[in-house]
Design an enzyme around this catalytic site. Sequence first.
Site, mmCIF file in Angstrom:
data_model
loop_
_atom_site.group_PDB
_atom_site.id
_atom_site.type_symbol
_atom_site.label_atom_id
_atom_site.label_comp_id
_atom_site.label_asym_id
_atom_site.label_seq_id
_atom_site.Cartn_x
_atom_site.Cartn_y
_atom_site.Cartn_z
ATOM 1 N N HIS A 177 -8.393 23.659 39.881
ATOM 2 C CA HIS A 177 -9.772 23.458 40.330
ATOM 3 C C HIS A 177 -10.097 21.998 40.633
ATOM 4 O O HIS A 177 -11.070 21.714 41.330
ATOM 5 C CB HIS A 177 -10.768 24.018 39.309
ATOM 6 N N GLU A 215 -11.381 12.121 28.092
ATOM 7 C CA GLU A 215 -12.515 12.931 27.654
ATOM 8 C C GLU A 215 -12.979 12.518 26.264
ATOM 9 O O GLU A 215 -12.168 12.316 25.364
ATOM 10 C CB GLU A 215 -12.126 14.414 27.614
ATOM 11 N N HIS A 239 -3.209 19.193 37.213
ATOM 12 C CA HIS A 239 -4.262 18.366 37.808
ATOM 13 C C HIS A 239 -3.753 16.991 38.236
ATOM 14 O O HIS A 239 -3.971 16.545 39.369
ATOM 15 C CB HIS A 239 -5.404 18.152 36.809
ATOM 16 N N LYS A 329 -7.828 13.305 24.805
ATOM 17 C CA LYS A 329 -9.009 13.903 24.187
ATOM 18 C C LYS A 329 -9.515 12.967 23.091
ATOM 19 O O LYS A 329 -8.761 12.187 22.514
ATOM 20 C CB LYS A 329 -8.653 15.249 23.557
#
Length: 465
Positions: A177, A215, A239, A329
């Site tokens: 995506h 993130e 990605h 993360k």
Amino acid sequence: MKSKPPTTIVIFGATSDLAKKKLYKALFSLYRQNLLPERFSIVGVSRLEVSDADFRKLICESAGCEPDIPGLSSVYHRSLFEDANGYLSLGKILANIDSGLKACSNKLFYLAVAPKYYKTIFENLANSGLTIPCSNGEGWTRVLVEKPFGDNIDTAKDLDELLSKLFREEQIFRIDHYLARETVQNIISFRFSNTIFEPVWNKDYVEKIELKMLEKSDIGERGAFYDDIGALRDVGQNHMLQMLALISMEHPGELKTENIRIERAKVLRSLKRIENGEVGEFTSRGQYKGFREASGVEADSSTETYFKVKAFVENERWEGVPFYIESGKGMREDAVEIKIFFKAPLDCFCRNSDKDHSHENILSFKIKPRETIEIQFWAKKAGLSNDIEPKNLRFSYHSRYMPHTYSEAYEKVLYDCVEGEQMLFTSSEEVAAAWDFITPIVEAWAKGKPELKFYEKRATPDLIF
């Protein structure tokens, strides 16, 4: 204008977070824009006990619509993914939908499930005959698969061989995506439509390229899933390597799906393999403190929540230019971006005291937290001196286009699949080439090389190492 044929989307994992947070919202947005066929049906498949009415309510609570919205058909089917009889029952539901439409609808199978279920679902779809088109030749059948596609080069090949038995390549939509985000889509247009960039898009003028996906959030409730795959396989194999391929590919000649997929695959095949003895030099990995206490995570887990890889594309254009791929993360900030650092000019018009400073130009494609394209350049300061200072030119998608023409990534994914456009989906060759690069790193890390570092949440990458 001829109306589009009816279409039915079957969502395996209909009650998953992905479906509730992304898919239903994207489908309803397309529906409101009249971008879906007038006769459109959603069939949800999951193991939970949910009535048709509650399923429709779930869709509309997720999408922000009213349950009695006209023209939207929805049916819920409770079944375990490994239950062969459940697929026979699903076939009857699809037949009833077509009977009510008095037509053969297109069938779109969306796997919003953990990768461990892919093989089971693919095989049951084939054995049940659900992948066979209607007898009169009407209606297409397509399958959408979320990343990661496999967990190493061998499992990726196995899945690909299985899929090839069930579908033709033009029916398979392997979702990444991030390729559907506006800024990522614009990389090709920005680069090849502006003559000021392409002549300097090479090793002679580019010092390095950085790709970051940081993130602030931790793994949340994805403990068991994340502990199985780790950051590199979760986002690096797909990605980040796809963004690397877009930023470094050759001119495709024409803006055609097949041309672009071929050029992306060429880049991925040109990545220099990092062998077992080189992982300490070209890779690093870390885990945030507290990861092992998360639900579903092993008490002695060595799964990485942060990684950095130094990669090289071994072709004439990029020989010797390092590509830094980094993701983590529990970081201090949310930042997804690609930065191209151009070499500083040999003769800088600046004071001697500033000669040691870097005066390079930096082109940034920023995807999070705001989608922008920025260029850092150098200009004379106002005043009597000849001192120079950095300035920025910035283009923002959100401020320019939202809320009218800006589209979210999953809207583009679903729309393109219905239309049969595969440009933003990865090909079989791309998947294999990406795993060929990633697998040796994964195998070396499994043997404890290099050492796993532990970091506090909200850390910056420079504090980890």
